[in-house]
Scaffold this motif. Structure first.
Motif, mmCIF file in Angstrom:
data_model
loop_
_atom_site.group_PDB
_atom_site.id
_atom_site.type_symbol
_atom_site.label_atom_id
_atom_site.label_comp_id
_atom_site.label_asym_id
_atom_site.label_seq_id
_atom_site.Cartn_x
_atom_site.Cartn_y
_atom_site.Cartn_z
ATOM 1 N N MET A 114 -30.615 20.938 -5.712
ATOM 2 C CA MET A 114 -30.786 19.707 -6.331
ATOM 3 C C MET A 114 -29.827 19.613 -7.450
ATOM 4 S SD MET A 114 -33.807 18.119 -8.648
ATOM 5 C CE MET A 114 -33.130 19.082 -10.263
ATOM 6 N N LYS A 115 -29.091 18.699 -7.524
ATOM 7 C CA LYS A 115 -28.298 18.445 -8.631
ATOM 8 C C LYS A 115 -28.458 17.209 -8.934
ATOM 9 C CE LYS A 115 -24.439 21.456 -7.517
ATOM 10 N NZ LYS A 115 -22.849 21.690 -7.522
ATOM 11 N N LEU A 116 -28.230 16.832 -10.553
ATOM 12 C CA LEU A 116 -28.783 15.928 -11.325
ATOM 13 C C LEU A 116 -27.366 14.895 -11.527
ATOM 14 C CD1 LEU A 116 -30.903 14.254 -13.099
ATOM 15 C CD2 LEU A 116 -29.877 15.603 -14.988
ATOM 16 N N LYS A 117 -27.281 13.759 -11.061
ATOM 17 C CA LYS A 117 -26.292 12.833 -11.294
ATOM 18 C C LYS A 117 -26.611 11.671 -12.069
ATOM 19 C CE LYS A 117 -23.750 14.542 -7.537
ATOM 20 N NZ LYS A 117 -22.438 15.214 -7.578
ATOM 21 N N THR A 118 -26.259 12.237 -13.425
ATOM 22 C CA THR A 118 -26.469 11.355 -14.552
ATOM 23 C C THR A 118 -25.686 11.345 -15.362
ATOM 24 O OG1 THR A 118 -28.994 11.799 -14.258
ATOM 25 C CG2 THR A 118 -28.259 11.048 -16.603
ATOM 26 N N LEU A 119 -25.591 10.149 -16.146
ATOM 27 C CA LEU A 119 -24.463 9.854 -17.078
ATOM 28 C C LEU A 119 -25.198 9.519 -18.672
ATOM 29 C CD1 LEU A 119 -21.209 8.160 -16.746
ATOM 30 C CD2 LEU A 119 -22.743 7.090 -18.379
ATOM 31 N N ILE B 19 -20.617 19.789 -15.619
ATOM 32 C CA ILE B 19 -20.790 19.089 -16.794
ATOM 33 C C ILE B 19 -19.415 18.707 -17.213
ATOM 34 C CG2 ILE B 19 -21.542 18.884 -19.090
ATOM 35 C CD1 ILE B 19 -23.725 20.869 -18.536
ATOM 36 N N ILE B 20 -19.324 17.283 -17.719
ATOM 37 C CA ILE B 20 -17.867 17.037 -18.253
ATOM 38 C C ILE B 20 -17.927 16.338 -19.733
ATOM 39 C CG2 ILE B 20 -17.718 14.910 -16.914
ATOM 40 C CD1 ILE B 20 -14.613 15.340 -16.936
ATOM 41 N N TYR B 21 -17.519 16.832 -20.617
ATOM 42 C CA TYR B 21 -17.390 16.066 -21.899
ATOM 43 C C TYR B 21 -15.899 15.840 -22.228
ATOM 44 C CZ TYR B 21 -22.155 17.237 -23.880
ATOM 45 O OH TYR B 21 -23.309 17.310 -24.299
ATOM 46 N N TRP B 22 -15.626 14.474 -22.437
ATOM 47 C CA TRP B 22 -14.249 14.147 -22.488
ATOM 48 C C TRP B 22 -13.768 14.703 -23.928
ATOM 49 C CZ3 TRP B 22 -13.038 10.763 -26.291
ATOM 50 C CH2 TRP B 22 -13.832 9.823 -26.733
ATOM 51 N N GLN B 23 -14.437 14.871 -24.829
ATOM 52 C CA GLN B 23 -14.378 15.375 -26.202
ATOM 53 C C GLN B 23 -14.687 16.893 -26.057
ATOM 54 O OE1 GLN B 23 -17.000 13.312 -28.510
ATOM 55 N NE2 GLN B 23 -15.283 12.222 -29.398
ATOM 56 N N ALA B 24 -13.514 17.911 -25.564
ATOM 57 C CA ALA B 24 -13.584 19.192 -25.250
ATOM 58 C C ALA B 24 -14.123 20.142 -26.398
ATOM 59 C CB ALA B 24 -12.386 19.626 -24.888
ATOM 60 N N ALA C 256 -12.650 8.258 -17.441
ATOM 61 C CA ALA C 256 -12.264 9.184 -16.509
ATOM 62 C C ALA C 256 -13.667 10.197 -16.302
ATOM 63 C CB ALA C 256 -11.086 10.288 -16.833
ATOM 64 N N ALA C 257 -14.372 10.385 -17.503
ATOM 65 C CA ALA C 257 -15.546 11.307 -16.971
ATOM 66 C C ALA C 257 -16.534 10.498 -16.431
ATOM 67 C CB ALA C 257 -16.018 11.724 -18.573
ATOM 68 N N GLY C 258 -16.732 9.341 -16.855
ATOM 69 C CA GLY C 258 -17.786 8.439 -16.129
ATOM 70 C C GLY C 258 -17.456 8.352 -14.632
ATOM 71 N N ARG C 259 -16.329 8.093 -14.176
ATOM 72 C CA ARG C 259 -15.688 7.923 -12.933
ATOM 73 C C ARG C 259 -16.246 9.242 -12.169
ATOM 74 N NH1 ARG C 259 -10.280 4.661 -13.916
ATOM 75 N NH2 ARG C 259 -11.012 2.659 -13.892
ATOM 76 N N ALA C 260 -15.777 10.455 -12.904
ATOM 77 C CA ALA C 260 -16.133 11.657 -12.401
ATOM 78 C C ALA C 260 -17.583 11.813 -11.805
ATOM 79 C CB ALA C 260 -15.563 12.740 -13.208
ATOM 80 N N GLY D 166 -18.195 11.550 -7.950
ATOM 81 C CA GLY D 166 -19.522 12.531 -7.802
ATOM 82 C C GLY D 166 -18.804 14.136 -8.036
ATOM 83 N N GLU D 167 -17.802 14.149 -8.634
ATOM 84 C CA GLU D 167 -17.259 15.611 -8.783
ATOM 85 C C GLU D 167 -17.857 16.289 -9.863
ATOM 86 O OE1 GLU D 167 -12.941 17.550 -10.432
ATOM 87 O OE2 GLU D 167 -13.094 15.397 -10.350
ATOM 88 N N PHE D 168 -18.618 15.680 -10.676
ATOM 89 C CA PHE D 168 -19.305 16.168 -11.737
ATOM 90 C C PHE D 168 -20.718 15.581 -11.765
ATOM 91 C CE2 PHE D 168 -15.113 17.250 -13.359
ATOM 92 C CZ PHE D 168 -15.448 18.515 -13.813
ATOM 93 N N ASP D 169 -21.769 16.570 -12.297
ATOM 94 C CA ASP D 169 -23.076 15.718 -12.258
ATOM 95 C C ASP D 169 -23.634 15.091 -13.547
ATOM 96 O OD1 ASP D 169 -23.597 17.396 -9.922
ATOM 97 O OD2 ASP D 169 -23.210 19.182 -10.951
ATOM 98 N N TYR D 170 -22.880 15.613 -14.612
ATOM 99 C CA TYR D 170 -23.188 14.822 -15.884
ATOM 100 C C TYR D 170 -22.075 14.780 -16.838
ATOM 101 C CZ TYR D 170 -25.568 15.026 -20.739
ATOM 102 O OH TYR D 170 -25.930 14.809 -21.825
ATOM 103 N N ALA D 171 -22.230 13.585 -17.611
ATOM 104 C CA ALA D 171 -21.210 13.112 -18.472
ATOM 105 C C ALA D 171 -21.690 12.973 -19.543
ATOM 106 C CB ALA D 171 -20.022 12.200 -17.894
ATOM 107 N N TRP D 172 -20.952 12.922 -20.673
ATOM 108 C CA TRP D 172 -21.694 12.669 -22.152
ATOM 109 C C TRP D 172 -20.641 11.688 -22.733
ATOM 110 C CZ3 TRP D 172 -19.450 14.294 -26.923
ATOM 111 C CH2 TRP D 172 -20.307 14.043 -28.238
ATOM 112 N N ASN D 173 -21.491 10.786 -23.802
ATOM 113 C CA ASN D 173 -20.684 10.054 -24.735
ATOM 114 C C ASN D 173 -19.717 8.958 -24.086
ATOM 115 O OD1 ASN D 173 -20.411 8.963 -27.317
ATOM 116 N ND2 ASN D 173 -19.010 10.704 -27.796
ATOM 117 N N LEU D 174 -20.492 8.100 -23.065
ATOM 118 C CA LEU D 174 -19.473 7.068 -22.588
ATOM 119 C C LEU D 174 -19.358 5.956 -23.469
ATOM 120 C CD1 LEU D 174 -18.110 7.859 -19.821
ATOM 121 C CD2 LEU D 174 -19.842 9.458 -20.271
#
Length: 287
Positions: free
Chosen positions: A1-6, A32-37, A241-245, A250-258
């Motif tokens: 299971m993977k979580l697909k949530t933004l 996980i992707i954070y566009w602010q690294a 880009a983070a939101g699209r991912a 579907g490249e990433f499961d979670y993105a933050w601060n959109l």
């Protein structure tokens, strides 16, 4: 299971924390992707949310807040109050009881000495601790025994839950950071990039402002957690880009601060690969 949530503006770990699993690492890798690294894994040397949240996968405070703003024990056995005797009646001290049997990821015992050391580390006037306001008014931190810590304040403090509470005030290991006090704090690259922790994950590799790879902590206190065996924590790019991912590719499961316009997020969601969630918290960006 993977979580697909933004998620927008909430705690990352709260969004990916599994409720209950039979076997540690059974859900493979989460991306996980954070566009602010993240640039460091030591919140005491950074005031940035990105660094605090990345570090929260590894190092923990005595208590954290849940999604409803309620304090939840992590390394503490309970929340001290006046009613249970943990907070003095004159509101000048708070005594923490540490949960027994806790271990650092290297297998050594977690004790009150680590808690006291953390206070000494942050309160060192030459250390430049970014979270020193958490210890405002503190006159002493004492390790009464291996599992008891007493924090004393200069005056009555109705809300004594500053030190060791929340992701900005985690406990660091005394043994690892012993030579990192005061002006030496920023020189301890290995400790600051790969702290030994009590949290669900350990750092395998940290590339500042780029990517962090983590794996499940073999000494984590719950043998069924974490559910993920690996974490890929990628930084960089921008909010779009983070939101699209997450929601389009579907490249990433979670993105933050959109921080994007609602119609832009809605268009991304229409791809059917993810779900936007707005998380409201106490942080104020601007007035």
């Amino acid at each position: 299971m993977k979580l697909k949530t933004l998620l927008m503006g909430a705690i990352a770990t709260a969004a990916i924390a599994p409720a209950a699993f039979a076997e540690r690492g059974s859900d493979g890798q989460v991306n996980i992707i954070y566009w602010q690294a993240p640039s460091i894994m030591n919140p005491f040397l950074s005031g940035g949310t990105k660094d605090v949240e990345a570090a929260s996968l590894v190092i923990e405070p005595l208590v954290r807040y849940n999604q409803d703003g309620v304090m939840v024990p992590y390394l503490a056995a309970e929340i001290p109050t006046v009613e249970n005797g943990g907070v003095s009646e004159d509101l000048t001290s708070i005594t923490w009881k540490i949960a027994p049997g806790l271990k650092w990821s290297d297998g050594s015992a977690f004790t009150s000495a680590d808690v006291k050391f953390t206070a000494d580390y942050c309160m060192d006037p030459e250390g430049g601790c970014a979270q020193v306001t958490k210890f405002e008014g503190v006159t002493s931190v004492e390790a009464l025994d291996d599992l008891t810590v007493k924090v004393t304040f200069a005056k009555p403090t109705p809300f004594p839950y500053g030190p060791f509470v929340g992701g900005e005030s985690p406990i660091i290991q005394a043994a690892q950071f012993a030579d990192c006090m005061g002006a030496k704090a920023p020189e301890c690259t290995e400790a600051n990039f790969a702290p030994i922790g009590t949290g669900p994950f350990v750092v395998d590799e940290f590339k500042p402002n780029d990517v962090i790879t983590l794996s499940a902590n073999p000494n984590y206190r719950d043998p069924a957690k974490p559910a993920f065996a690996k974490v890929l924590f990628k930084g960089g790019g921008d909010a779009t880009a983070a939101g699209r991912a997450v929601m389009e590719t579907g490249e990433f499961d979670y993105a933050w601060n959109l921080q994007l316009a609602p119609e832009v997020i809605a268009q991304m969601e229409s791809a059917g690969k993810g779900k936007p969630v707005a998380g409201f918290g106490p942080l104020v960006e601007r007035i």
